[in-house]
Design a protein around this motif. Structure first.
Motif, PDB file in Angstrom:
ATOM      1  N   GLY A 270       7.664  19.822 -10.541  1.00 55.14           N
ATOM      2  CA  GLY A 270       7.528  21.271 -10.597  1.00 55.14           C
ATOM      3  C   GLY A 270       7.112  21.895  -9.281  1.00 55.14           C
ATOM      4  N   HIS A 271       6.858  21.082  -8.258  1.00 56.07           N
ATOM      5  CA  HIS A 271       6.432  21.625  -6.960  1.00 56.07           C
ATOM      6  C   HIS A 271       7.635  22.106  -6.162  1.00 56.07           C
TER       7      HIS A 271
ATOM      8  N   LEU B 115       1.619   9.245  -6.041  1.00 51.87           N
ATOM      9  CA  LEU B 115       1.711  10.642  -5.630  1.00 51.87           C
ATOM     10  C   LEU B 115       3.011  11.332  -6.041  1.00 51.87           C
ATOM     11  N   VAL B 116       4.110  10.609  -5.987  1.00 53.29           N
ATOM     12  CA  VAL B 116       5.408  11.256  -6.248  1.00 53.29           C
ATOM     13  C   VAL B 116       5.464  11.899  -7.638  1.00 53.29           C
TER      14      VAL B 116
ATOM     15  N   GLY C 282       0.811  -1.202   0.000  1.00 54.05           N
ATOM     16  CA  GLY C 282       0.000   0.000   0.000  1.00 54.05           C
ATOM     17  C   GLY C 282       0.849   1.258   0.000  1.00 54.05           C
ATOM     18  N   PHE C 283       1.921   1.239   0.799  1.00 53.69           N
ATOM     19  CA  PHE C 283       2.819   2.391   0.824  1.00 53.69           C
ATOM     20  C   PHE C 283       3.485   2.595  -0.534  1.00 53.69           C
TER      21      PHE C 283
END
Length: 317
Positions: free
Chosen positions: A270-271, A264-265, A256-257
């Motif tokens: 660009g963040h 998500l990664v 799950g991790f």
């Protein structure tokens, strides 16, 4: 020879009598103010519930909302306003007794014949006079006396439970067990990091103990038959299944991790992280690495205990 002046404390008897008279006047005014507060809350939200101590019109969330707003506006706690509202409801204005404190009215508020009772104060053992006091009223209704208040607010109840179980581990354990059987209580309790950690550690110890006891009981009952061969009892098979399910759960957590990170990664492209966000992320990554090391050690050695350094890290210390 001049007569000796009678003293009460550090004042003369005459001054003491003056202080008593002045204090009774102030107490009378305080009682009017306390009932005035209760009447205001009662006008805001008339008492419609029935049964129980301090009913709050179960099912009507608007009542609590209004009382909380009112309490915030006047600078008091919701529980104080709720108590005053309830006491005012139990004592209509025509039944309130002048010269009797609001506290005595509060103590007697649950007594069925309170309207008749309040007009006939019992004899006070301390003063020798028939006058209501909080101590006399508590004794009459069976409450603890000597200034030990019956808890009303949430904090008072919490402190009372803590005090009763302070030096008795058996009582504390039974109370905790009873409370944790309530799903909503267990959910809230597990939001506390230290409580959650202690429960997890206890689960590890309990599982280890159960495994040891199972193996010992099994060996005593089924281990070796008359022909010297082991006997595969269904209980051992079921026990093995349970251990396999726990292993599968651990693998599912890891997967799950990984799946969550894979999803998500890539979205972070660009963040630009702020210093605070970077620090938070670093802290969590450190916990993840430490947890992974812990899992690896447990798998390799069978030792599942948390060392103090890891425990402090997972607690965020």
């Amino acid at each position: 020879m001049a007569p000796m002046v009678e003293m009460v404390g550090k004042v003369t008897r005459s001054r003491y009598d003056e202080l008593v008279a002045e204090s009774l006047d102030m107490l009378e005014e305080d009682t009017r103010c306390q009932f005035g507060l209760g009447d205001a809350a009662l006008e805001l939200e008339p008492l419609r519930g029935h049964g129980g101590h301090l009913p709050l019109d179960e099912g009507d969330q608007g009542v609590e909302e209004s009382l909380r707003l009112f309490a915030d506006e006047i600078g008091l706690s919701f529980y104080t306003v709720r108590t005053h509202r309830w006491v005012a409801a139990q004592w209509p204005a025509e039944h309130r007794r002048a010269g009797v404190s609001w506290e005595v009215h509060r103590i007697l508020a649950s007594v069925p014949d309170r309207f008749d009772l309040i007009g006939n104060p019992p004899l006070s053992e301390r003063t020798g006079r028939r006058r209501w006091s909080a101590e006399v009223a508590k004794k009459l209704v069976g409450w603890k006396t000597e200034e030990v208040l019956v808890p009303v607010t949430s904090q008072e109840k919490i402190e009372a439970i803590r005090e009763l179980a302070r030096d008795d581990e058996a009582v504390a354990a039974q109370v905790a067990t009873d409370f944790l059987r309530r799903p909503e209580v267990a959910f809230k309790a597990m939001r506390d990091p230290e409580a959650r950690e202690n429960v997890n550690e206890a689960q590890f110890e309990q599982t280890k103990l159960e495994d040891d006891e199972f193996e010992e009981d099994y060996d005593n009952a089924f281990d070796v038959g008359d022909d010297g061969e082991r006997f595969d009892d269904p209980a051992r098979i079921v026990h093995s299944w349970r251990k396999s399910m726990e292993f599968s759960d651990l693998i599912a957590v890891c997967q799950g991790f990984i799946a969550g990170a894979a999803r998500l990664v890539p979205k972070l492209r660009g963040h630009e992280f702020t210093d605070t966000q970077t620090k938070v992320l670093e802290n969590h990554l450190e916990k993840i690495r430490a947890t992974a090391d812990w899992i690896e050690t447990a798998a390799a050695t069978g030792q599942v205990d948390l060392d103090e350094q890891l425990a402090q890290l997972l607690r965020g210390q």
